[in-house]
Scaffold this motif. Structure first.
Motif, PDB file in Angstrom:
ATOM      1  N   ALA A 205       0.835  -1.202   0.000  1.00  7.31           N
ATOM      2  CA  ALA A 205       0.000   0.000   0.000  1.00  7.31           C
ATOM      3  C   ALA A 205       0.870   1.253   0.000  1.00  7.31           C
ATOM      4  CB  ALA A 205      -0.925   0.000   1.219  1.00  7.31           C
ATOM      5  N   ARG A 206       1.918   1.257   0.809  1.00  3.02           N
ATOM      6  CA  ARG A 206       2.828   2.414   0.841  1.00  3.02           C
ATOM      7  C   ARG A 206       3.494   2.614  -0.525  1.00  3.02           C
ATOM      8  NH1 ARG A 206       4.632   0.393   6.199  1.00  3.02           N
ATOM      9  NH2 ARG A 206       3.568   1.661   7.776  1.00  3.02           N
ATOM     10  N   PHE A 207       3.852   1.512  -1.164  1.00  2.00           N
ATOM     11  CA  PHE A 207       4.478   1.592  -2.487  1.00  2.00           C
ATOM     12  C   PHE A 207       3.542   2.263  -3.486  1.00  2.00           C
ATOM     13  CE2 PHE A 207       4.857  -0.635  -6.653  1.00  2.00           C
ATOM     14  CZ  PHE A 207       6.091  -0.132  -7.046  1.00  2.00           C
ATOM     15  N   TYR A 208       2.308   1.776  -3.577  1.00  2.00           N
ATOM     16  CA  TYR A 208       1.355   2.380  -4.504  1.00  2.00           C
ATOM     17  C   TYR A 208       1.029   3.822  -4.118  1.00  2.00           C
ATOM     18  CZ  TYR A 208       0.372  -2.071  -6.841  1.00  2.00           C
ATOM     19  OH  TYR A 208       0.475  -3.220  -7.583  1.00  2.00           O
ATOM     20  N   ALA A 209       1.026   4.115  -2.826  1.00  2.00           N
ATOM     21  CA  ALA A 209       0.644   5.448  -2.352  1.00  2.00           C
ATOM     22  C   ALA A 209       1.725   6.494  -2.593  1.00  2.00           C
ATOM     23  CB  ALA A 209       0.314   5.402  -0.861  1.00  2.00           C
ATOM     24  N   THR A 210       2.945   6.061  -2.852  1.00  2.00           N
ATOM     25  CA  THR A 210       4.044   6.988  -3.145  1.00  2.00           C
ATOM     26  C   THR A 210       4.412   6.909  -4.624  1.00  2.00           C
ATOM     27  OG1 THR A 210       5.578   5.288  -2.323  1.00  2.00           O
ATOM     28  CG2 THR A 210       5.008   7.062  -0.823  1.00  2.00           C
ATOM     29  N   GLN A 211       3.380   6.948  -5.463  1.00  2.00           N
ATOM     30  CA  GLN A 211       3.514   6.964  -6.920  1.00  2.00           C
ATOM     31  C   GLN A 211       4.176   5.708  -7.480  1.00  2.00           C
ATOM     32  OE1 GLN A 211       1.923   9.168  -8.437  1.00  2.00           O
ATOM     33  NE2 GLN A 211       2.304  11.273  -7.830  1.00  2.00           N
ATOM     34  N   ALA A 212       4.199   4.632  -6.678  1.00  2.00           N
ATOM     35  CA  ALA A 212       4.773   3.355  -7.119  1.00  2.00           C
ATOM     36  C   ALA A 212       6.198   3.533  -7.646  1.00  2.00           C
ATOM     37  CB  ALA A 212       3.888   2.696  -8.180  1.00  2.00           C
ATOM     38  N   ARG A 213       6.950   4.334  -6.947  1.00  2.00           N
ATOM     39  CA  ARG A 213       8.337   4.557  -7.377  1.00  2.00           C
ATOM     40  C   ARG A 213       9.191   3.354  -6.999  1.00  2.00           C
ATOM     41  NH1 ARG A 213      12.540   9.385  -5.506  1.00  2.00           N
ATOM     42  NH2 ARG A 213      14.303   8.640  -6.760  1.00  2.00           N
ATOM     43  N   ASP A 214       9.864   2.781  -7.991  1.00  2.00           N
ATOM     44  CA  ASP A 214      10.708   1.621  -7.750  1.00  2.00           C
ATOM     45  C   ASP A 214      11.954   1.997  -6.949  1.00  2.00           C
ATOM     46  OD1 ASP A 214       9.014  -0.022  -9.222  1.00  2.00           O
ATOM     47  OD2 ASP A 214      10.051   0.414 -11.105  1.00  2.00           O
ATOM     48  N   THR A 215      12.520   1.011  -6.273  1.00  2.00           N
ATOM     49  CA  THR A 215      13.768   1.217  -5.560  1.00  2.00           C
ATOM     50  C   THR A 215      14.900   1.296  -6.571  1.00  2.00           C
ATOM     51  OG1 THR A 215      12.920  -0.028  -3.672  1.00  2.00           O
ATOM     52  CG2 THR A 215      15.290   0.310  -3.772  1.00  2.00           C
ATOM     53  N   ALA A 216      15.322   2.504  -6.863  1.00  2.00           N
ATOM     54  CA  ALA A 216      16.347   2.733  -7.882  1.00  2.00           C
ATOM     55  C   ALA A 216      16.972   4.102  -7.629  1.00  2.00           C
ATOM     56  CB  ALA A 216      15.735   2.687  -9.285  1.00  2.00           C
ATOM     57  N   PRO A 217      18.192   4.342  -8.127  1.00  2.00           N
ATOM     58  CA  PRO A 217      18.845   5.643  -7.936  1.00  2.00           C
ATOM     59  C   PRO A 217      18.295   6.726  -8.859  1.00  2.00           C
ATOM     60  CG  PRO A 217      20.261   4.191  -9.215  1.00  2.00           C
ATOM     61  CD  PRO A 217      19.086   3.367  -8.769  1.00  2.00           C
ATOM     62  N   TYR A 218      17.247   6.427  -9.594  1.00  3.31           N
ATOM     63  CA  TYR A 218      16.634   7.384 -10.506  1.00  3.31           C
ATOM     64  C   TYR A 218      15.125   7.111 -10.499  1.00  3.31           C
ATOM     65  CZ  TYR A 218      17.626   3.086 -13.016  1.00  3.31           C
ATOM     66  OH  TYR A 218      17.766   1.769 -13.345  1.00  3.31           O
ATOM     67  N   TYR A 219      14.356   7.972 -11.151  1.00  5.18           N
ATOM     68  CA  TYR A 219      12.909   7.790 -11.189  1.00  5.18           C
ATOM     69  C   TYR A 219      12.534   6.689 -12.168  1.00  5.18           C
ATOM     70  CZ  TYR A 219      12.153  11.995  -8.433  1.00  5.18           C
ATOM     71  OH  TYR A 219      12.142  12.908  -7.422  1.00  5.18           O
ATOM     72  N   GLU A 220      12.008   5.600 -11.607  1.00  2.00           N
ATOM     73  CA  GLU A 220      11.566   4.477 -12.429  1.00  2.00           C
ATOM     74  C   GLU A 220      10.270   3.942 -11.845  1.00  2.00           C
ATOM     75  OE1 GLU A 220      14.322   1.420 -14.159  1.00  2.00           O
ATOM     76  OE2 GLU A 220      13.294   0.152 -12.708  1.00  2.00           O
ATOM     77  N   HIS A 221       9.289   3.714 -12.700  1.00  2.00           N
ATOM     78  CA  HIS A 221       7.967   3.265 -12.257  1.00  2.00           C
ATOM     79  C   HIS A 221       7.521   2.092 -13.128  1.00  2.00           C
ATOM     80  CE1 HIS A 221       7.485   7.016  -9.907  1.00  2.00           C
ATOM     81  NE2 HIS A 221       8.218   7.513 -10.889  1.00  2.00           N
ATOM     82  N   SER A 222       7.497   0.925 -12.526  1.00  2.00           N
ATOM     83  CA  SER A 222       7.057  -0.266 -13.263  1.00  2.00           C
ATOM     84  C   SER A 222       5.569  -0.543 -13.049  1.00  2.00           C
ATOM     85  CB  SER A 222       7.877  -1.484 -12.834  1.00  2.00           C
ATOM     86  OG  SER A 222       7.807  -1.670 -11.431  1.00  2.00           O
ATOM     87  N   HIS A 223       4.911   0.214 -12.181  1.00  2.00           N
ATOM     88  CA  HIS A 223       3.473   0.088 -11.918  1.00  2.00           C
ATOM     89  C   HIS A 223       2.840   1.473 -11.913  1.00  2.00           C
ATOM     90  CE1 HIS A 223       5.208  -3.590 -10.171  1.00  2.00           C
ATOM     91  NE2 HIS A 223       4.026  -4.153 -10.353  1.00  2.00           N
ATOM     92  N   ILE A 224       1.538   1.520 -12.105  1.00  2.00           N
ATOM     93  CA  ILE A 224       0.792   2.764 -11.940  1.00  2.00           C
ATOM     94  C   ILE A 224       0.673   3.050 -10.447  1.00  2.00           C
ATOM     95  CG2 ILE A 224      -1.418   3.932 -12.282  1.00  2.00           C
ATOM     96  CD1 ILE A 224       0.108   3.537 -14.848  1.00  2.00           C
ATOM     97  N   GLY A 225       1.046   4.246 -10.045  1.00  2.00           N
ATOM     98  CA  GLY A 225       0.981   4.606  -8.631  1.00  2.00           C
ATOM     99  C   GLY A 225       0.054   5.785  -8.386  1.00  2.00           C
ATOM    100  N   TYR A 226      -0.041   6.171  -7.120  1.00  5.45           N
ATOM    101  CA  TYR A 226      -0.971   7.224  -6.715  1.00  5.45           C
ATOM    102  C   TYR A 226      -0.292   8.121  -5.677  1.00  5.45           C
ATOM    103  CZ  TYR A 226      -3.886   3.650  -8.767  1.00  5.45           C
ATOM    104  OH  TYR A 226      -4.390   2.713  -9.618  1.00  5.45           O
ATOM    105  N   ASN A 227      -0.685   9.372  -5.658  1.00  2.00           N
ATOM    106  CA  ASN A 227      -0.137  10.337  -4.696  1.00  2.00           C
ATOM    107  C   ASN A 227      -1.030  10.352  -3.459  1.00  2.00           C
ATOM    108  OD1 ASN A 227       1.347  12.354  -3.504  1.00  2.00           O
ATOM    109  ND2 ASN A 227       0.519  13.993  -4.767  1.00  2.00           N
ATOM    110  N   TYR A 228      -0.902   9.311  -2.624  1.00  2.00           N
ATOM    111  CA  TYR A 228      -1.847   9.083  -1.536  1.00  2.00           C
ATOM    112  C   TYR A 228      -1.229   9.185  -0.138  1.00  2.00           C
ATOM    113  CZ  TYR A 228      -5.708   7.197  -4.459  1.00  2.00           C
ATOM    114  OH  TYR A 228      -6.748   7.034  -5.330  1.00  2.00           O
ATOM    115  N   ARG A 229       0.050   9.518  -0.005  1.00  2.00           N
ATOM    116  CA  ARG A 229       0.650   9.501   1.326  1.00  2.00           C
ATOM    117  C   ARG A 229       0.266  10.738   2.128  1.00  2.00           C
ATOM    118  NH1 ARG A 229       2.188   6.162   4.781  1.00  2.00           N
ATOM    119  NH2 ARG A 229       4.422   6.201   4.976  1.00  2.00           N
ATOM    120  N   MET A 230       0.181  10.571   3.443  1.00  5.59           N
ATOM    121  CA  MET A 230      -0.129  11.655   4.361  1.00  5.59           C
ATOM    122  C   MET A 230       1.109  12.518   4.596  1.00  5.59           C
ATOM    123  SD  MET A 230      -1.526  11.394   8.297  1.00  5.59           S
ATOM    124  CE  MET A 230      -3.201  10.937   7.847  1.00  5.59           C
TER     125      MET A 230
END
Length: 300
Positions: free
Chosen positions: A212-237
């Motif tokens: 849930a945290r992963f999807y809520a933070t725009q599904a940003r992959d663990t990488a040294p640059y911006y990489e998104h392998s899934h659709i994410g959402y800007n849902y974090r508090m």
């Protein structure tokens, strides 16, 4: 003579909120992560008994992520209460699924387990794809979770608790939102505690909440640059919002106690009106009495 306005849900500040907010500003953590978010999640787990929690931007966002993690897909059906706020049902449509509404029982005003059983049987016979059930604890009153849970298990569908209005409510010793696989809380302006806006997803599985945290933070992959392998959402508090929540949570029992006093006052003052009844109230199961409501008068 002008009458004094009585507000439906005025926010109540206990004083601790400003202390935590000042601490958050001093720390420099303003963005949607930070120590206040972490602390709010841990303190909510301690209060509710939930093993894991993710602080989010709203209760609606929490329902959306719960459905996503369960695996609800376009063409699926999700059964939901008829008597609830639209935010309980909107996330079903975000995933391309169809809401199927189940009516309420008189004893709790929440989803009727017998009608749920009938609806699930009917949908399967007609070729439907029921994937999940969202049980709402309306106005803070716990639903019949034992019976609803048994029906969901019988039909092999996942269960989500919409506990957006029931922070402070307990069902047979368990806080609402901690009984099903996922529970949803809301801290909108009219709730028992408020962060001005926000919500939380409760869960029993750490992997579910991390997802849930992963999807809520725009599904940003663990990488040294911006990489998104899934659709994410800007849902974090945000850290500031979480600071308000921490302060509010310190006064939760006072809020519930005061709500009970007001509920009991209305019940005593209006009890002699023929045809007027009240929603089931405290103390068993304990409800925070978010709103004081009555069904339409009917012939007795």
């Amino acid at each position: 003579m002008q009458s004094k306005r009585i507000y439906l849900s005025p926010p109540h500040m206990c004083g601790k909120e400003q202390e935590f907010v000042a601490e958050a500003f001093a720390s420099g953590w303003i963005a949607p992560i930070g120590p206040m978010v972490d602390a709010f999640e841990k303190e909510m787990c301690a209060y509710t008994g939930a093993p894991f929690a993710a602080a989010l931007s709203s209760g609606t966002a929490a329902i959306h992520l719960a459905l996503l993690i369960i695996g609800v897909k376009p063409g699926d059906e999700v059964l939901c209460s008829t008597f609830t706020f639209a935010g309980s049902a909107f996330p079903i449509t975000y995933l391309g699924a169809a809401p199927v509404f189940v009516d309420s029982e008189e004893s709790t005003w929440n989803m009727d387990p017998r009608l749920l059983d009938t609806a699930l049987t009917d949908r399967k016979k007609k070729g439907g794809r029921p994937a999940a059930v969202i049980a709402v604890h309306l106005y803070g009153q716990p639903a019949d979770m034992d019976s609803i849970g048994a029906v969901c298990e019988k039909h092999g569908v996942a269960l989500i608790e919409d506990a957006a209005e029931s922070l402070g409510a307990f069902y047979k010793g368990n806080h609402t939102g901690t009984i099903a696989r996922f529970g949803v809380l809301s801290f909108n302006g009219n709730k028992i505690i408020t962060t001005s806006g926000g919500g939380m997803l409760l869960g029993h599985n750490g992997e579910d909440i991390e997802q849930a945290r992963f999807y809520a933070t725009q599904a940003r992959d663990t990488a040294p640059y911006y990489e998104h392998s899934h659709i994410g959402y800007n849902y974090r508090m945000s850290n500031i919002v979480a600071a308000i929540g921490r302060g509010q949570l310190t006064a939760i029992e006072d809020r519930v106690r005061r709500k009970h006093e007001i509920f009991n006052y209305y019940r005593a003052a209006l009890s002699d009106i023929t045809g007027l009844g009240f929603m089931p109230g405290p103390p068993i199961p304990r409800s925070p009495c978010l709103l004081y409501t009555s069904p339409s008068p009917r012939d007795s």
